[in-house]
Motif scaffolding. Structure first.
Motif: not given
Lengths: 644, 644
Positions: A206-210
């Motif tokens: 989720a962080v890397l996607a954001a």
């Protein structure tokens, strides 16, 4: 089980060079989109104007369109009358086309109109083309509007439309596929309540996607893949064969027994780098499969983010023809010693604030597993591999993770921890302007030292002087001799023993701590709670050495409560609110006062005045008392320090 | 037709105060969204952790999980053997739960395993809880994760998931409705080719929408409304009655005969401010209808943007509980005098670049109608109402519209204009790193003066010395005595008379310019083209005073071409490429050389080396020759200056 072997360990810059140089001309494709939606996109080719703007001679002012030569000679002593009825002068509004034969506009403010508006008198001439926007004054058809690789801004959208370009050809957003791997991982969305025992919530994707979306990327996150060599290989292969431009495996990038990423990349393609001498972020794998960049990203959350920011985010920018802005840096005084291992570049998360004229930076914990060190940080200190660390008081270069003015608005609160500080933070953020409160927990005495050394705006303290029964005053007199400070009561609070629900070991008083079947969890030396414990032990004439766990220290009430809840200890001294928060039982020992120590010269700072205002509001007091174990009977009172 | 009357004209800060103070607590509502999609949103309330992290004691390293006391006493001269087969020591990977009864991990690097992996030998002890991530070490259930009004970052998303919060309550995005008004406006999307005569392409709504979206807003743009009082009133009323949080009318905000906005707002609600003493942006109306902010935004594109950025963008931030970052500023040397009207705060668009150790800022045109002054600018100079302007050479504070390092990478090219500079700009932006080329057109002599005064990196010049027939050399010797410069040929190009297609006035040579039926359009004094014209007139023994239009000056070849195309003039001297671009006929006069003058000390700058590299590539030369009227026979040659 093998020893950890990094196949091709590299320093950061060399690793970046080895990786990026393989994708130097790796650009995303092109697509044509409506100009209205193009802000934030990057031109794939030079854009030329299709139309001129203005496309006709138009009035630049409201007024009368005239032939300039009809106005020549007009002066205060030679007013000229222009005839509107005959069409010698024509009313015109800004932006409207100039009538045939007219080449100037007299501003309406400069015209004295007759009542019937059939004539206008002027007292100054206009020159040809005065107050006229000429064809092509802004944009000439065919001229270059934007070069290739130009980041389109909102004003650029207006230029595109004005120049007759309803569409524009831009770079496609790079497509990133993230494959989360790990047998121990679960997707929070599929957990009804808490994750099954031993399972960890997957959050890195989720962080890397954001981060990737912020960098202009389109992101696909696959389901979680178990640690199985063939399974990982199949998923990686199909991701590379899909339309993804970049593929991330997270994690399995280290060299543990279930870390297959490096072998899989090696089998399917080429490992360029395995291991980077940065911390966090060491177990990073940089590779290439079928010409596409493939990154094995580390598993610890802070490592995952730092590695991604160092290697992937810049690559996504390059693929779009963009260059990344350099981080914004500032000089700050370091509030604590920061030893560092040579040979490794360290990324230390910091909290910075402005004390007087200078920025002060306090390091947060170094563990790569603690995501809160990154969410709480507002700055980053990079300690180069060649350095063995930095010393307290030295001036260092920090990279700002927040805008400078937000850092300058940050209230530093270093000292003892109390849950009311979190409440205060929330109240401060709800007010306008919003001041963030950054509290770091070093114990009451640590806070007093931070005040002495000008490293904090305020310090929470609850240091009992056993001789006087008074809180904080004697310590201030001893340690802050040369500092004018105000001592302001924040709360009174219950201190007591936290024990597991039902008090299974039957702990009643301080005497039980010496029992052989009891393991205690202590607070660190210099903390008010430690002083209180020692005072209670002395009153009861008990020897600390007899207490099992006296040497095991935690830094916050909540950490003590967790130690009790998890069975690591049977009892710890702490506040009722912490016990309540985790559903522990509580055996009261005493009520103590918790104060804020604030240097006199800060009392007039807007941020401190806001703090003092908030703590005396009934809303704040009600919220404090609702937590349980607190009294606000003296909240906001200033304690006298002058008496001897 | 009325005179312009602003009902309540205010300075900028007072206008902001009057407007914003009416919406102090005007917050958007709340909505609950998946945490995975929450980056960039703002918390509507404090968020507490639901779960602790880690939620179990877990290994912080790959290695053997042990009971710490089993390792006590291990040393180089006292190796201790741990039995793996019996379960005394257990292989464990990072992140996995600690087995019951184990309280420490020996790093795998510190274990000497037997070949059958049934035993491991260690030579150093571990202490209890070493290499173990304890429950709650990162996050303790119930603790404050984020306060209210917190802007959620990508790392924050990880903290939310890790703390067991799959969803988060955030502020709704503010809803903005934009109503474009103006009988003269057309929507480009509905124009098949060029807009009908007298019509202007509507573009402001697209820019304002893009700016509002950047500020976190959801935007609705209505169709274009004609200038009709009742029509505007009805549309404004229904926008206010819709779910819009803010309504913008663009434009009709001035006081022309068709400017109804102020009366409409006054009838439906209240006008707080009509007119702000800023330029561009003066005709701004700030109002309130049914408690909702309503803004009458000016019509000129630059005015529309500056007004929106000053009043609406900050309001959208406040509604979300955010504070806007202050603009980033820098000190720069002003390259030209900038007189300014007292009583008005001016926003001058600037091009800045780094010359030697300092930033230099060149002003662009001031007209509010020229959107390209904003798209080309990389900085803004605000001249306060109390100032009558700034003088050349003074050091001023500029607000940066681009990241500083991009500004520092900008190549300043001040001097004569040539279309090849646009090509060069495109080639530079296609290379890595991308250097923007910012060319400003002040004529050849102006460029030489800018070199002399250290206000530019390079200058384009084509100044003919009639006595020698040589270009630029004698001017450099005269004006740049104290400066070591390189003279590098960019192109040779055709100069000639541009005339309307078919040459309706039958212009053959310079002699025709003196004909009574011919109107000429000239270039400004100091431009190479002007020097060339004067030389041709002198050769032909013609008197400039006889030429109609000799005194009418334009600053670029394209502007001259436009003057001819639009019928303002019958002929102008310029380059073939400009004539071709607008479909004009061209009567050749001569071929001239166009050079770049570059100070010797800049030749080693990476940005200048890149320029010199590019112009000698065959790709660049081909692109130049494709424009027509150019020869690259000497492109890239350095002209000798030493000879006497």
């Amino acid at each position: 089980m093998k020893r950890k072997i990094y196949l091709n360990m590299q320093p950061l810059e060399e690793a970046q060079r080895l990786f990026w140089s393989r994708f130097k001309d790796y650009a995303t494709g092109e697509e044509t989109i409506p100009s209205r939606e193009a802000a934030g996109r990057v031109t794939a080719a030079a854009v030329s104007a299709r139309l001129s703007s203005p496309s006709f001679h138009s009035a630049a002012m409201d007024g009368l369109a005239v032939k300039a030569e009809d106005t020549f000679g007009a002066a205060d002593d030679n007013p000229i009358t222009l005839d509107i009825e005959s069409g010698q002068a024509v009313f015109i509004n800004t932006g409207h086309p100039m009538p045939e034969g007219k080449d100037a506009v007299v501003m309406i403010e400069h015209v004295l109109l007759t009542d019937d508006q059939k004539q206008g008198v002027i007292r100054a001439p206009v020159y040809p083309w005065q107050n006229v926007r000429k064809v092509g004054e802004d944009i000439v058809a065919t001229e270059l509007l934007f070069p290739s690789n130009h980041l389109i801004t909102p004003p650029d959208v207006a230029a595109l439309l004005t120049a007759g370009c309803p569409q524009v050809t831009v770079r496609k957003r790079p497509r990133l596929t993230i494959i989360p791997t790990g047998t121990e991982l679960v997707d929070l969305e599929y957990c009804t309540d808490t994750p099954p025992p031993g399972k960890t919530i997957e959050s890195n994707s989720a962080v890397l996607a954001a981060l990737a979306r912020q960098a202009g990327s389109e992101v696909t996150v696959t389901k979680i893949i178990a640690d199985d060599y063939e399974n990982i290989k199949n998923h990686l292969r199909s991701a590379v064969e899909s339309d993804a431009d970049v593929v991330i495996i997270n994690a399995g990038s280290s060299a543990g027994s279930a870390d297959y990423t490096v072998q899989v990349i090696d089998e399917l393609g080429e490992v360029l780098v395995h291991g980077v001498t940065i911390m966090p972020g060491k177990p990073t794998i940089l590779g290439v499969i079928d010409g596409k960049p493939v990154v094995g990203n580390p598993g610890y959350p802070v490592s995952a983010i730092i590695s991604f920011e160092q290697f992937v985010v810049p690559l996504l920018a390059m693929m779009q023809g963009l260059s990344l802005p350099d981080p914004i840096t500032a000089r700050a005084v370091l509030a604590r010693d920061l030893p560092s291992r040579g040979g490794i570049e360290e990324f230390r998360r910091m909290i910075a604030g402005k004390i007087g004229a200078q920025l002060v930076a306090l390091p947060l914990k170094k563990g790569a597993g603690a995501i809160t060190t990154l969410t709480r940080a507002n700055a980053m200190l990079r300690i180069p591999a060649s350095s063995e660390g930095e010393t307290r008081g030295s001036v260092v270069n920090i990279e700002l993770l927040r805008p400078l003015e937000q850092i300058e608005k940050t209230i530093l609160c270093t000292g003892s921890h109390d849950l009311c500080l979190d409440l205060l933070h929330d109240f401060l953020k709800k007010s306008t302007p919003a001041y963030p409160l950054a509290s770091t927990h070093v114990g009451s005495l640590g806070g007093i030292m931070a005040i002495r050394d000008n490293m904090t705006h305020m310090a929470g303290s609850h240091l009992l002087d056993p001789e006087t029964g008074e809180y904080n005053v004697s310590y201030i007199k001893r340690y802050l001799k040369n500092r004018e400070v105000a001592l302001i009561t924040l709360v009174h609070r219950q201190q007591g023993f936290m024990v597991r629900p039902g008090n299974p070991k039957g702990i009643e008083s301080v005497h039980d701590l010496t029992r052989e079947d009891i393991t205690f969890i202590n607070r660190q030396a210099g903390s008010g709670t430690r002083v209180l414990l020692d005072h209670e032990l002395e009153k009861a004439d008990l020897d600390p050495d007899v207490i099992s766990g006296y040497d095991a220290e935690e830094y916050t009430h909540m950490a003590v409560a967790v130690a009790v809840l998890s069975g690591k200890a049977d009892a710890g001294l702490g506040i009722l609110a912490a016990a309540r928060a985790l559903g522990l039982d509580f055996i009261p020992v005493t009520e103590e006062r918790y104060d804020l120590i604030i240097p006199e010269e800060f009392l007039n700072l807007e941020m401190i005045r806001r703090v003092l205002e908030i703590i005396t509001t009934s809303e704040f007091k009600q919220a404090v008392e609702a937590m349980g174990g607190y009294s606000t009977k003296e909240t906001g009172n200033r304690v006298t320090l002058k008496s001897t």
